[in-house]
Design a protein around this motif. Sequence first.
Motif, PDB file in Angstrom:
ATOM      1  N   ASN A 160      37.885 -29.589  51.067  1.00 16.31           N
ATOM      2  CA  ASN A 160      37.155 -29.162  49.883  1.00 16.31           C
ATOM      3  C   ASN A 160      36.910 -30.202  49.076  1.00 16.31           C
ATOM      4  N   ILE A 161      37.195 -31.357  48.651  1.00 18.28           N
ATOM      5  CA  ILE A 161      36.568 -32.281  47.430  1.00 18.28           C
ATOM      6  C   ILE A 161      35.348 -33.317  47.914  1.00 18.28           C
ATOM      7  N   PRO A 162      35.181 -33.474  49.171  1.00 21.74           N
ATOM      8  CA  PRO A 162      33.247 -33.787  49.517  1.00 21.74           C
ATOM      9  C   PRO A 162      32.451 -32.904  49.379  1.00 21.74           C
ATOM     10  N   LYS A 163      33.017 -31.514  49.775  1.00 22.67           N
ATOM     11  CA  LYS A 163      31.737 -30.792  49.987  1.00 22.67           C
ATOM     12  C   LYS A 163      31.958 -30.268  48.096  1.00 22.67           C
ATOM     13  N   ALA A 164      32.838 -29.999  47.460  1.00 21.30           N
ATOM     14  CA  ALA A 164      31.914 -30.208  46.044  1.00 21.30           C
ATOM     15  C   ALA A 164      30.897 -31.101  45.561  1.00 21.30           C
ATOM     16  N   CYS A 165      31.586 -32.347  46.191  1.00 19.39           N
ATOM     17  CA  CYS A 165      30.741 -33.391  45.784  1.00 19.39           C
ATOM     18  C   CYS A 165      29.528 -33.370  46.284  1.00 19.39           C
ATOM     19  N   LYS A 166      29.683 -32.847  47.109  1.00 12.97           N
ATOM     20  CA  LYS A 166      27.886 -33.490  47.753  1.00 12.97           C
ATOM     21  C   LYS A 166      26.985 -32.674  47.556  1.00 12.97           C
ATOM     22  N   ARG A 167      28.106 -31.295  47.172  1.00 14.14           N
ATOM     23  CA  ARG A 167      26.687 -30.186  46.924  1.00 14.14           C
ATOM     24  C   ARG A 167      26.105 -30.170  45.408  1.00 14.14           C
ATOM     25  N   VAL A 168      27.050 -31.108  44.162  1.00 11.56           N
ATOM     26  CA  VAL A 168      26.098 -31.413  43.564  1.00 11.56           C
ATOM     27  C   VAL A 168      24.562 -31.813  43.035  1.00 11.56           C
ATOM     28  N   PHE A 169      23.954 -32.583  43.986  1.00 13.16           N
ATOM     29  CA  PHE A 169      22.882 -32.901  43.980  1.00 13.16           C
ATOM     30  C   PHE A 169      21.595 -32.264  43.775  1.00 13.16           C
ATOM     31  N   VAL A 170      22.457 -30.824  44.252  1.00 16.79           N
ATOM     32  CA  VAL A 170      21.387 -28.753  43.861  1.00 16.79           C
ATOM     33  C   VAL A 170      21.605 -28.424  43.054  1.00 16.79           C
ATOM     34  N   ARG A 171      23.508 -28.788  42.353  1.00 18.97           N
ATOM     35  CA  ARG A 171      23.086 -28.203  41.148  1.00 18.97           C
ATOM     36  C   ARG A 171      22.606 -28.349  39.743  1.00 18.97           C
ATOM     37  N   ILE A 172      22.156 -30.497  40.315  1.00 19.85           N
ATOM     38  CA  ILE A 172      21.388 -30.258  38.999  1.00 19.85           C
ATOM     39  C   ILE A 172      20.474 -30.216  38.732  1.00 19.85           C
ATOM     40  N   ILE A 173      19.700 -30.201  40.104  1.00 22.67           N
ATOM     41  CA  ILE A 173      18.296 -29.707  40.429  1.00 22.67           C
ATOM     42  C   ILE A 173      18.007 -28.428  40.130  1.00 22.67           C
ATOM     43  N   ILE A 174      18.729 -27.441  40.359  1.00 22.29           N
ATOM     44  CA  ILE A 174      18.668 -25.956  39.807  1.00 22.29           C
ATOM     45  C   ILE A 174      19.107 -25.619  38.237  1.00 22.29           C
ATOM     46  N   PHE A 175      19.751 -26.035  37.918  1.00 25.47           N
ATOM     47  CA  PHE A 175      20.334 -26.062  36.842  1.00 25.47           C
ATOM     48  C   PHE A 175      19.890 -26.198  35.256  1.00 25.47           C
ATOM     49  N   TYR A 176      20.143 -27.879  35.261  1.00 32.34           N
ATOM     50  CA  TYR A 176      19.791 -29.265  34.368  1.00 32.34           C
ATOM     51  C   TYR A 176      17.966 -29.222  34.355  1.00 32.34           C
ATOM     52  N   LEU A 177      17.529 -29.830  35.326  1.00 32.56           N
ATOM     53  CA  LEU A 177      16.704 -29.987  35.638  1.00 32.56           C
ATOM     54  C   LEU A 177      15.415 -28.564  35.501  1.00 32.56           C
ATOM     55  N   ALA A 178      15.601 -27.750  35.910  1.00 28.45           N
ATOM     56  CA  ALA A 178      15.004 -26.733  35.285  1.00 28.45           C
ATOM     57  C   ALA A 178      14.956 -25.883  34.067  1.00 28.45           C
ATOM     58  N   ALA A 179      16.154 -26.493  33.064  1.00 35.21           N
ATOM     59  CA  ALA A 179      16.706 -26.214  32.222  1.00 35.21           C
ATOM     60  C   ALA A 179      15.363 -26.991  31.208  1.00 35.21           C
ATOM     61  N   VAL A 180      15.363 -28.281  31.994  1.00 33.27           N
ATOM     62  CA  VAL A 180      14.778 -29.143  30.390  1.00 33.27           C
ATOM     63  C   VAL A 180      13.201 -28.688  30.882  1.00 33.27           C
ATOM     64  N   ILE A 181      12.598 -28.764  31.952  1.00 35.67           N
ATOM     65  CA  ILE A 181      11.741 -28.355  31.972  1.00 35.67           C
ATOM     66  C   ILE A 181      11.150 -26.905  31.303  1.00 35.67           C
ATOM     67  N   ILE A 182      11.508 -25.729  31.445  1.00 33.99           N
ATOM     68  CA  ILE A 182      11.835 -24.824  30.637  1.00 33.99           C
ATOM     69  C   ILE A 182      11.169 -25.060  29.048  1.00 33.99           C
ATOM     70  N   VAL A 183      12.568 -25.461  28.957  1.00 32.55           N
ATOM     71  CA  VAL A 183      12.508 -25.458  27.715  1.00 32.55           C
ATOM     72  C   VAL A 183      11.468 -26.826  26.924  1.00 32.55           C
ATOM     73  N   GLY A 184      10.889 -27.903  28.106  1.00 28.63           N
ATOM     74  CA  GLY A 184      10.084 -29.187  26.892  1.00 28.63           C
ATOM     75  C   GLY A 184       8.532 -27.673  27.342  1.00 28.63           C
ATOM     76  N   MET A 185       8.669 -26.621  27.947  1.00 27.36           N
ATOM     77  CA  MET A 185       7.036 -25.975  27.857  1.00 27.36           C
ATOM     78  C   MET A 185       7.395 -25.127  26.481  1.00 27.36           C
ATOM     79  N   LEU A 186       8.256 -24.691  25.943  1.00 27.68           N
ATOM     80  CA  LEU A 186       8.706 -23.595  25.236  1.00 27.68           C
ATOM     81  C   LEU A 186       8.664 -23.941  24.026  1.00 27.68           C
TER      82      LEU A 186
END
Length: 560
Positions: A285-311
């Motif tokens: 379970n720990i590796p499964k959580a760790c290896k999915r962090v990249f998807v989370r960062i892409i979806i949440f942080y980078l999407a939010a940064v792009i949107i805020v930069g546009m607004l």
Amino acid sequence: MAGMYEDRDIPGKTPSQYVTPDVEDNVQRTQDLPSFRPRSNDDGNIVSQHENQNLVRGLAQRHIQMIAIAGAIGTGLFLGLGGSIATGGPLGALLGYVFVGLVVCSIQYSLGEVSALMPVTGSFVRHAEVLFDPALAFAVGWNVVYGCFISVPSEVSASVVLIQYWTDINAAVWVTILIILSVVVAISFIRVYGEIEFVFAILKILLVIFVVILGLVIDLGGVPGQPRLGFHYWKNPGPFVEFISTGSWGRFLGFWAVMTNAVYSFAGVESLAMAAAEMKNPRHNIPKACKRVFVRIIIFYLAAVIIVGMLISSADERLSGDGSTVAQSPFVIAAGDAGIKAIPSIVNAVCLTSAWSASNQSMLTGTRALYGLAIKGHAPKIFLRTTKWGVPYMCVLLQVAFSFLAYMCVSNDALTVFYWFVDLTAAGTLVSWITIALNHIRLLKALKKQGISPDRLPWHNPITKYSSWFAFISCIIILLTGGFQVFTKGNWDPASFVSSYLDIPLVLGAYGGYKLIRRTKIIPLQAIPIDQALEEAENDPENIPIVKSGGIWSKLNILW
């Protein structure tokens, strides 16, 4: 105390059944090496009997996945993102978060590989004991404990600030209520913590999705009376902001300042494996959580940064400040400009859950790190005491005592002193990340030295032999340059200097002092008990591959 390489009795098995030829060869190779283990209270196993017998595995796979998400999303995203846009510009902020996101992913992969092999309470603190030097475990362990103990009252104080957005009731009342709630969660069965973090993580995810969609609607002119913005603010005032200096150098410094700020937005992701001994099937379970962090960062942080930069324009003066109130949230500012009135309360409510979630996470990390230190003899034995439902209650009581520092927020002068205490461990996140990367590098070097294939690890990705070095070097550079502003003309600030650098001599002093007193040595690669750890993993009754269902839901559960 049992020897490091001594055969251990496993119920129902004889030594010939669980000691493989390569294990015997390794024992023969290392039998003449001195023991590098300090005096401790454990039984010689990698995963101590204290953990197996006294802790309860109450965290399921869905809890672990969502705890990882909750650790990556916090007030730094909802409130502090505007400051990054103001410092580096929309593109500078995006590049800064991309770089730090890659570092975080590398750290998570390193943590996942080592934790799958050694799922112990205290995580990377205990790993350093086995893979590098007991002195490093002592220094980093107490640094983590101190940082978490101070973080709890800090997060409680932040929660009070958010609550006061709606009411002017005396702050002491809310401090009392929040401390009681935190204590109840901390002393309860670990599953209670898991369920609370599961709910909080869902709330954070829903808010991120909501504000991203809302931001797109506003940006594309979907709100009546509002013009279409597109990438207008990327053109005027521009994709980068000049910071401190001018020209290309000034734009680079703006990007670099964003990167150092982004590190603290991700603070907490390393705590995922702190309670490994209280997780069900942690080796999977720990590796499964760790290896999915990249998807989370892409979806949440980078999407939010792009949107805020546009607004929001990077020159908007409303983005200035420390990001401690909802009025400085870029999402709130954009919604207010579009005439949407309900957003501030929604953002404030979820930020309040984020602050309380961070408090709970610090409570868990601090108590489990202290418990892990006690197992290895780096803390008094009294901290090994647990309740019948598996909670180290003496560790919790000590942390509760520190929680009362939150009452300092009632007085402005006391609050200033309190935040000086917080500043002492502001760089602790980077110290922890450096330790995680170092542990993994040492593991791979030991595998190579002892002629053991990395494929024997419970989980391994070939890219980690490069990504761990990338994270290790990057974190050291960011740590050493994190306070570069104070060295520029006219920008000297004692508080910023302390925040950026004082943790370094504190950790080095603790490391050197422990080595001087205990006479510890860096463990030779040949003496690292890889075979013992592999043997424990292979004989772990819970180390059973998770069978994937073939339904459509299994293909959609990218979050957990």
